[in-house]
Design an enzyme around this catalytic site. Structure first.
Site, PDB file in Angstrom:
ATOM      1  N   HIS A   1      -1.589 -10.778  11.937  1.00 51.41           N
ATOM      2  CA  HIS A   1      -1.116  -9.497  11.404  1.00 51.41           C
ATOM      3  C   HIS A   1      -0.794  -8.597  12.590  1.00 51.41           C
ATOM      4  CE1 HIS A   1      -0.852  -5.646   9.548  1.00 51.41           C
ATOM      5  NE2 HIS A   1      -1.988  -5.222  10.056  1.00 51.41           N
TER       6      HIS A   1
ATOM      7  N   CYS B   1      -3.413  -4.047   4.431  1.00 50.02           N
ATOM      8  CA  CYS B   1      -2.447  -5.042   4.904  1.00 50.02           C
ATOM      9  C   CYS B   1      -2.803  -6.469   4.501  1.00 50.02           C
ATOM     10  CB  CYS B   1      -2.325  -4.948   6.426  1.00 50.02           C
ATOM     11  SG  CYS B   1      -1.804  -3.327   7.007  1.00 50.02           S
TER      12      CYS B   1
ATOM     13  N   GLU C   1       0.840  -1.195   0.000  1.00 47.67           N
ATOM     14  CA  GLU C   1       0.000   0.000   0.000  1.00 47.67           C
ATOM     15  C   GLU C   1       0.876   1.245   0.000  1.00 47.67           C
ATOM     16  OE1 GLU C   1      -1.919   0.921   3.995  1.00 47.67           O
ATOM     17  OE2 GLU C   1      -1.596  -1.241   4.202  1.00 47.67           O
TER      18      GLU C   1
ATOM     19  N   SER D   1      -7.289  -3.314   6.692  1.00 47.50           N
ATOM     20  CA  SER D   1      -8.326  -2.322   6.993  1.00 47.50           C
ATOM     21  C   SER D   1      -9.125  -1.969   5.750  1.00 47.50           C
ATOM     22  CB  SER D   1      -7.681  -1.059   7.567  1.00 47.50           C
ATOM     23  OG  SER D   1      -7.073  -1.326   8.797  1.00 47.50           O
TER      24      SER D   1
END
Length: 388
Positions: free
Chosen positions: A233, A111, A79, A308
């Site tokens: 994560h 992510c 990202e 997210s």
């Protein structure tokens, strides 16, 4: 046919700032960073390192000529890409001298994208058993100086070679996943930094984990007792522990202790690097495998991926016989040994450095950057890359 991770390596820049120093500079009790968040150090990327070079350097920890010839798909999850059109993977493909008859694309979903890449790689190998796929996860997390998110910044990359008959981890088929449109974290094109609702994002992370965990148990007919370890994560090392604790009552006290101890092993590297977005889950996996002395072949490892926005997935893998011999433990430990601590003032100076945004030319020296691949300059709106 078994399909999974045949090789895995990571890279992080040579510079780091101590979180005790950062806390003192920001007027914060150090324990809030080192214990409350769970971070001891934070990687700092110099101007000569970006998501492209970090990914290339991660792959160079294990890549050999035979792999270069057999890779026919490169998937780059990030990202913090460097171009709105051209894939960051194209640059890495060239830096690594991978044979030209390969597909190369960049993937994005916060992510989660590296996990999407891993699953796509698995499907590609199922159709093409002799192929190998290079999955790259590379990010530089930046929230701004003296912001609430500053403590969860970081920089690094993980590279994975996916193949049939893997040497490290075979991926199982029973995965559970979910997508919901939520605004817990996002970065508009015009902003150099992400917008985040921290508490909301933490709550959604846990809610997504609980939902896919319940879905997984129904699909796979398994329980927590079937797992040797769980990886999460890790935007910061305490985040995964919060999720893990919500399901620990599903197993015995002895298993609870074991799972929490192994969880700590999965955070060892992340504590020293910080948040690397889509690579964080896989940095945790490397950390677990290279720091645990109790895992063994045949053990099942669960992995929770969260991006997210949001997408979550829980999937699993089985450790292969002799997996320890395929790890790059000495290489990774040398990366930490060779790092250089910088002061908060030096970190702030490096943080504010930028490549030109008007097309002007700049040439960069690698005198203070020992990495094999680095950004060597910019000219005519194009980044220039060099591999030593």
């Amino acid at each position: 046919m078994k399909i999974g991770i045949d090789q895995i390596g990571f890279y992080t820049p040579q510079y780091f700032v101590d979180m005790n120093d950062l806390a003192e500079s920001r007027g914060v009790e150090p324990a809030k960073f080192t214990i409350g968040i769970g971070q001891s150090e934070m990687a700092v990327a110099p101007l000569t390192q970006d998501s492209v070079t970090l990914a290339a350097n991660a792959a160079l920890t294990f890549l050999d000529d035979e792999m270069r010839e057999s890779i026919d798909l490169v998937l780059f999850g990030t990202e913090t890409g460097i171009d709105q059109s051209k894939s960051a993977g194209i640059y890495v493909h060239d830096l690594l001298d991978i044979q030209p008859y390969a597909r190369t694309v960049e993937m994005k979903q916060a992510c989660y994208s590296a996990t999407a890449a891993l699953q796509l790689a698995k499907g590609h190998i199922a159709l093409n058993p002799n192929s190998k796929v290079l999955v790259l996860a590379s990010d530089i997390a930046r929230y701004g100086l003296s912001t609430a998110g500053e403590v969860t910044q970081g920089a690094g990359a993980v590279a994975m070679l996916i193949s049939a008959n893997p040497r490290i981890l075979s991926l199982e088929n029973d995965s559970a996943y979910i997508t919901k449109d939520i605004m817990d974290f996002w970065r508009p094109n015009y902003s150099p930094y992400a917008y985040v609702d921290g508490k909301y994002s933490n709550d959604q992370y846990i809610a997504f984990f609980n939902e896919v965990w319940e879905q997984y148990k129904g699909k796979a007919n398994r329980s927590l007792d079937d797992f040797a370890a769980l990886c999460f994560h890790l935007p910061y090392t305490k985040m995964g522990l919060k999720a893990l604790r919500t399901i620990l009552d599903e197993t015995s006290d002895a298993n609870q202790d074991r799972l929490q101890q192994l969880y700590e092993h999965s955070t060892t590297y992340g504590r020293k690097i910080g948040n690397i977005y889509t690579a964080s889950l896989y940095l945790g996996l490397v950390s677990l495998l290279e720091n645990s002395e109790t895992l063994q072949a045949g053990d099942r490892v669960g992995l929770f991926s969260y991006g997210s926005g949001a997408v979550g997935e829980f999937f699993t893998g089985i450790l292969e016989e002799g997996y320890e011999e395929a790890l790059q433990k000495d290489t990774h430990r040398n990366i930490f040994v060779q790092r250089e601590k910088v002061s908060v003032a030096q970190y702030e100076e490096m943080f504010t450095e930028r490549l030109p945004e008007d097309g002007s030319e700049i040439m960069l020296s690698n005198e203070n950057d020992p990495a094999p691949a680095y950004v060597s300059g910019m000219k005519d709106h194009m980044r220039l890359y060099t591999r030593k």
